[in-house]
Design a protein around this motif. Structure first.
Motif, PDB file in Angstrom:
ATOM      1  N   GLU A 196       0.934  -1.306   0.276  1.00 17.66           N
ATOM      2  CA  GLU A 196       0.418  -0.029  -0.082  1.00 17.66           C
ATOM      3  C   GLU A 196       1.001   1.443   0.454  1.00 17.66           C
ATOM      4  O   GLU A 196       1.986   1.200   0.668  1.00 17.66           O
ATOM      5  N   THR A 213      -3.141  10.393   0.324  1.00 12.24           N
ATOM      6  CA  THR A 213      -3.848   9.566  -0.432  1.00 12.24           C
ATOM      7  C   THR A 213      -3.072   8.040  -0.435  1.00 12.24           C
ATOM      8  O   THR A 213      -2.007   7.881  -0.282  1.00 12.24           O
ATOM      9  N   ILE A 215      -2.910   4.005  -2.035  1.00 10.45           N
ATOM     10  CA  ILE A 215      -3.787   3.475  -2.867  1.00 10.45           C
ATOM     11  C   ILE A 215      -3.788   1.838  -2.751  1.00 10.45           C
ATOM     12  O   ILE A 215      -2.477   1.726  -1.511  1.00 10.45           O
ATOM     13  N   LEU A 218      -2.852  -3.384  -4.995  1.00  4.50           N
ATOM     14  CA  LEU A 218      -1.654  -3.044  -6.017  1.00  4.50           C
ATOM     15  C   LEU A 218      -1.117  -4.717  -5.995  1.00  4.50           C
ATOM     16  O   LEU A 218      -0.820  -4.903  -4.873  1.00  4.50           O
ATOM     17  N   SER A 223       1.810  -2.859 -11.048  1.00  3.57           N
ATOM     18  CA  SER A 223       0.752  -1.710 -10.739  1.00  3.57           C
ATOM     19  C   SER A 223       0.666  -0.962  -9.955  1.00  3.57           C
ATOM     20  O   SER A 223       0.681   0.674  -9.142  1.00  3.57           O
ATOM     21  N   GLY A 227       0.374   2.736 -10.097  1.00  2.00           N
ATOM     22  CA  GLY A 227      -0.672   3.880  -9.458  1.00  2.00           C
ATOM     23  C   GLY A 227       0.549   4.536  -8.849  1.00  2.00           C
ATOM     24  O   GLY A 227      -0.810   5.968  -9.001  1.00  2.00           O
ATOM     25  N   TYR A 230       0.497   7.368 -11.308  1.00  2.00           N
ATOM     26  CA  TYR A 230      -0.640   8.125 -11.689  1.00  2.00           C
ATOM     27  C   TYR A 230      -1.348   8.804 -10.649  1.00  2.00           C
ATOM     28  O   TYR A 230      -1.663  10.236 -10.985  1.00  2.00           O
ATOM     29  N   GLU A 231      -1.270   8.959  -9.695  1.00  2.00           N
ATOM     30  CA  GLU A 231      -1.616   9.382  -8.103  1.00  2.00           C
ATOM     31  C   GLU A 231      -0.410  10.851  -8.170  1.00  2.00           C
ATOM     32  O   GLU A 231      -1.080  12.237  -7.844  1.00  2.00           O
ATOM     33  N   MET A 250      -7.801   4.818  -1.558  1.00  2.00           N
ATOM     34  CA  MET A 250      -7.683   4.979  -3.295  1.00  2.00           C
ATOM     35  C   MET A 250      -8.111   3.646  -3.646  1.00  2.00           C
ATOM     36  O   MET A 250      -7.182   3.316  -3.451  1.00  2.00           O
ATOM     37  N   TRP A 252      -6.445   0.921  -6.925  1.00  2.00           N
ATOM     38  CA  TRP A 252      -6.285   1.123  -8.429  1.00  2.00           C
ATOM     39  C   TRP A 252      -7.158   0.480  -9.325  1.00  2.00           C
ATOM     40  O   TRP A 252      -7.045  -1.098  -9.410  1.00  2.00           O
ATOM     41  N   ASP A 253      -7.005   0.535 -10.665  1.00  2.00           N
ATOM     42  CA  ASP A 253      -8.099  -0.353 -11.212  1.00  2.00           C
ATOM     43  C   ASP A 253      -7.457  -0.354 -12.549  1.00  2.00           C
ATOM     44  O   ASP A 253      -7.454   0.118 -13.713  1.00  2.00           O
ATOM     45  N   THR A 259      -7.035   5.478 -10.723  1.00  2.00           N
ATOM     46  CA  THR A 259      -7.176   4.738  -9.289  1.00  2.00           C
ATOM     47  C   THR A 259      -8.461   5.667  -9.232  1.00  2.00           C
ATOM     48  O   THR A 259      -8.338   6.551  -9.991  1.00  2.00           O
TER      49      THR A 259
END
Lengths: 484, 97
Positions: A196, A213, A215, A218, A223, A227, A230-231, A250, A252-253, A259
Motif C-alpha cells: 500500500e 492518499t 493506494i 496494487l 501496478s 498506481g 498516476y496518483e 484510493m 488502483w483499477d 486510481t
C-alpha cells in the motif's frame, strides 16, 4: 509554474511462511486454492474461552526480516488489540502490535535504474494476524477464514521515497530480501505480499507535508509503480488547478489504469488499541537476536558485492543477477558446474532473459527452464575452449532453451564444432572471393567496410562454424594477395 | 459516567445481541455502575507505580510451529447464522476497512 515533488511511504504486508498460524495450530494453506474454511479452529474463529499462543517461528521470521532491514530490536515486545468490526476477523479485533513493535529504525538500500543507490528508512516492522477473505455475491458476502490468523509482518517505511521508480525499486528489493530469507514467496498474485502506498505531493524544496492518499489494490510491482505514478500526476494536477487534494483511500483499477476513490476519510480511524490481555509480554533477549542473526543467509546487497569483488562482475550485471533469488541460485549452480563467471553473467542477462521475455516468463521461473545451469556452464566452456564459436553458441542456446539436452552431445551429433583447419578455411575463402569479384575489387579500391560483407559470406559458406579469428586473418591475407 | 439507552443499543448492535426493552434498562444501569467504579479507581494516585501491561508473572509463552488438525468444516460452521458453499454467509459488506 510551481514544480511539485512526491512524498511517498510504503506499507507492506508480508505473510510469513510458517507451517501453522500465528496464534493457533491450524495449518497455513494456500488461501487461493484450498477448500474454504478447512483450516479453522475455535481460536481463529474467535470462540469464547479460547487463548491464543504465539508461534515461535513467526517471531523468528519477523526478527530475521528486522535484522535484514538493519532495524533495532527492542527487548520489550507486546501485542495489542486493534478493534474493528468486519466479518473477515470474527473476534471483532485483530491481534497486532502497536506501541511496542518487533523491530524499529532500520533502512533498506534501493538500486535505481541509473545505477545510483539510496537508503530508505524503515520506521517499523510488527507482527499481526492476517484476515479472512470475503467474496461478495447477490447482496451477501461469503466468508472464508482459512487466511484468518496467518502470521503477517507489516513493514512500514518512512516517507523517504520521491518517485514511482524509487517506490518500485523499494518494492523489488524488499521482495528479494523476503525471498532470500525464505520467509515469503513474494507471490503477489496469491496475495501473500501486499503493498500500500501513501502518496502526497508538495512544491519542490518545501518540507511541508500535504494531504496524502492511500493506494490499495496494487496486485503486482508494476501496478504499484503505475498506481503511484498516476496518483502523483493526479494530485499535481489538482494543486495546479487551484484545488486541494482530499484525504482518501484510493483503489488502483488495473483495467482502466486509474486510481478511484474507495473511501473518503473524514476522521481518523479509532481502533482503540490496548494491550492484548490474553498474551503475556514477549522479551527478545540480545542472545536470541544474535542466534537469529547467525542464521541469516547471504542477502542481495552482500551477494552483489561478492559478485563484483570476488568474481569481477560489473555492478550492473551483479545487481541484475541478485535481484531475484532464483536467478542468483541459477547463476551459482552454473558457476559450481565450472562456467566462467563473466560469460555466464553475459549469457544469463542476455540470451537467457531474452528467450524468457519472448515467452513471457518471469525471471523467478528460471529454475524450471529446460536449459539447466549445468548445460549453460558447459556451453560457456565449449566456447572458451574454442570448440564452438559465439554464433554457434547462440544458436545452440536457443535449441537447449527449447528442448533441453547436453551441449557437448549436440555439438557432436550436429557437427557444430568450430572449423579451425586452415586449409579448409582458406579453401572456403578463396571460393567466396572468386564468386564476388566486384566486392573484392571495391575493397581493394579502398572500401574497407566490404570486408564485413565478405566475412559474412565466408562464415555462411562454413555454416557459421568457422573460427572467426582465423577466418579474419586468412581473409585479410588473401585479399592482400589479390592486390596486384 | 452514565451509559444511556442509545449506547446500550449501539453496543448490542455491534455484538449482534438482541435485547428486550427491560434488558436495555437493566444493562444501562449495570454498565454505568461498572464505569463509575472504574472512575473511582482512576482517582488512586499511581505516580510511584511503574506501568504494566499484564499482572501475570509470565513472559515468552511460545509454541513450536507445528500444524495440528483443524475443526471439521461442518462443526466449524455449525453455529453460523447462515452459510453457503462451505462459507459463512453474512449481509453484504462492501466497504473496505
Amino acid at each position: 509554474m510551481t514544480a511539485y515533488e512526491p512524498v511517498i511511504g510504503l506499507e507492506v504486508h508480508a505473510e510469513l511462511e510458517t507451517a501453522s498460524k500465528m496464534f493457533c495450530a491450524c495449518e497455513v494453506v494456500d488461501s487461493t486454492s484450498a477448500r474454504p474454511n478447512t483450516a479453522i479452529c475455535p481460536v481463529c474463529l474467535g470462540m469464547p474461552g479460547v487463548l491464543p499462543v504465539v508461534n515461535r517461528q513467526a517471531v523468528e521470521y519477523g526478527l530475521m526480516v528486522g535484522l535484514a532491514l538493519h532495524c533495532e530490536i527492542p527487548a520489550f515486545n507486546q501485542f495489542a488489540r486493534k478493534s474493528y468490526f468486519y466479518p473477515d476477523l470474527p473476534k471483532g479485533y485483530q491481534i497486532s502490535q502497536y506501541e511496542y513493535p518487533l523491530a524499529v529504525n532500520g533502512w533498506l538500500e534501493i538500486d535505481l535504474p541509473d545505477g545510483a543507490s539510496r537508503q530508505i528508512r524503515i520506521r517499523r516492522a510488527h507482527l499481526e494476524e492476517d484476515t479472512g477473505k470475503l467474496t461478495h455475491v447477490d447482496g451477501h458476502s461469503l466468508v472464508d477464514l482459512n487466511r484468518a490468523g496467518v502470521p503477517l509482518l507489516e513493514i512500514v517505511s518512512e516517507a523517504d521515497i520521491h518517485s514511482a521508480e524509487e517506490a518500485e525499486a523499494y518494492a523489488r528489493k524488499l521482495r528479494a530480501i523476503l525471498q532470500y530469507l525464505g520467509v515469503n514467496s513474494g507471490d503477489m498474485s496469491k496475495g501473500v505480499l501486499r503493498f500500500e502506498a501513501n502518496v502526497s505531493v508538495r512544491p519542490v524544496g518545501s518540507d511541508e507535508l500535504r494531504t496524502r492518499t492511500e493506494i490499495k489494490n496494487l496486485n503486482s510491482i508494476r501496478s504499484l509503480a503505475r498506481g503511484v505514478a498516476y496518483e502523483i500526476e493526479r494530485q499535481t494536477a489538482v494543486w495546479e488547478s487551484g484545488g486541494a487534494v482530499q484525504q482518501a483511500t484510493m483503489g488502483w483499477d488495473e483495467t482502466r489504469q486509474v486510481t478511484v476513490v474507495q473511501r473518503v476519510k473524514e476522521s481518523a480511524d479509532d481502533y482503540r488499541y490496548f494491550p492484548e490481555p490474553d498474551l503475556p509480554v514477549l522479551e527478545i533477549s540480545p542472545e536470541w537476536v544474535e542466534t537469529v542473526r547467525a542464521q541469516l543467509p547471504e542477502l542481495p546487497d552482500a551477494k552483489r558485492d561478492r559478485y563484483m569483488n570476488a568474481l569481477g562482475l560489473t555492478r550492473y550485471d551483479a545487481s541484475v543477477l541478485v535481484a531475484e533469488r532464483a536467478v542468483a541460485e541459477y547463476f551459482e549452480a552454473a558457476l559450481a558446474a565450472g562456467g566462467d563467471p563473466k560469460q555466464l553473467a553475459n549469457y544469463i542477462t542476455g540470451d537467457v532473459f531474452r528467450q524468457m521475455n519472448l515467452e513471457g516468463r518471469e525471471r523467478e521461473e528460471i529454475g524450471s527452464l529446460r536449459l539447466t545451469p549445468q548445460a549453460l556452464a558447459q556451453l560457456v566452456t565449449l566456447v572458451q575452449q574454442g570448440t564452438i564459436n559465439h554464433g554457434i553458441a547462440k544458436r545452440l542456446l536457443e535449441t537447449l532453451y527449447a528442448e533441453g539436452g547436453d551441449p557437448a552431445a549436440l555439438v557432436e551429433q550436429q557437427g557444430l564444432a568450430q572449423v579451425t583447419d586452415e586449409s579448409v578455411l582458406a579453401g572456403a575463402i578463396s571460393a567466396v572471393l572468386d564468386e564476388n569479384p566486384d566486392e573484392v575489387a571495391r575493397y581493394l579500391a579502398g572500401e574497407d567496410k566490404l570486408i564485413k560483407f565478405l566475412m559474412g559470406k565466408v562464415m555462411k559458406a562454413l555454416r557459421g562454424k568457422g573460427d572467426a579469428q582465423i577466418v579474419q586473418r586468412l581473409l585479410a591475407d588473401q585479399l592482400e594477395a589479390r592486390r596486384v | 459516567m452514565t451509559i444511556d439507552r442509545q449506547t446500550v443499543e449501539h453496543i448490542a448492535e455491534l455484538a449482534k445481541l438482541e435485547l428486550t426493552e427491560d434488558e436495555i434498562e437493566l444493562f444501562a444501569g449495570q454498565l454505568s455502575a461498572i464505569l463509575e467504579y472504574v472512575e473511582r479507581l482512576q482517582t488512586v494516585d499511581t505516580d510511584a507505580i511503574a506501568p504494566t501491561a499484564s499482572v501475570l508473572p509470565l513472559r515468552n509463552v511460545l509454541r513450536p510451529d507445528e500444524a495440528r488438525p483443524s475443526l471439521p468444516r461442518d462443526e466449524a460452521l455449525a453455529n453460523a447464522a447462515d452459510q453457503a458453499e462451505g462459507q459463512f454467509r453474512v449481509e453484504a459488506v462492501l466497504e473496505d476497512v
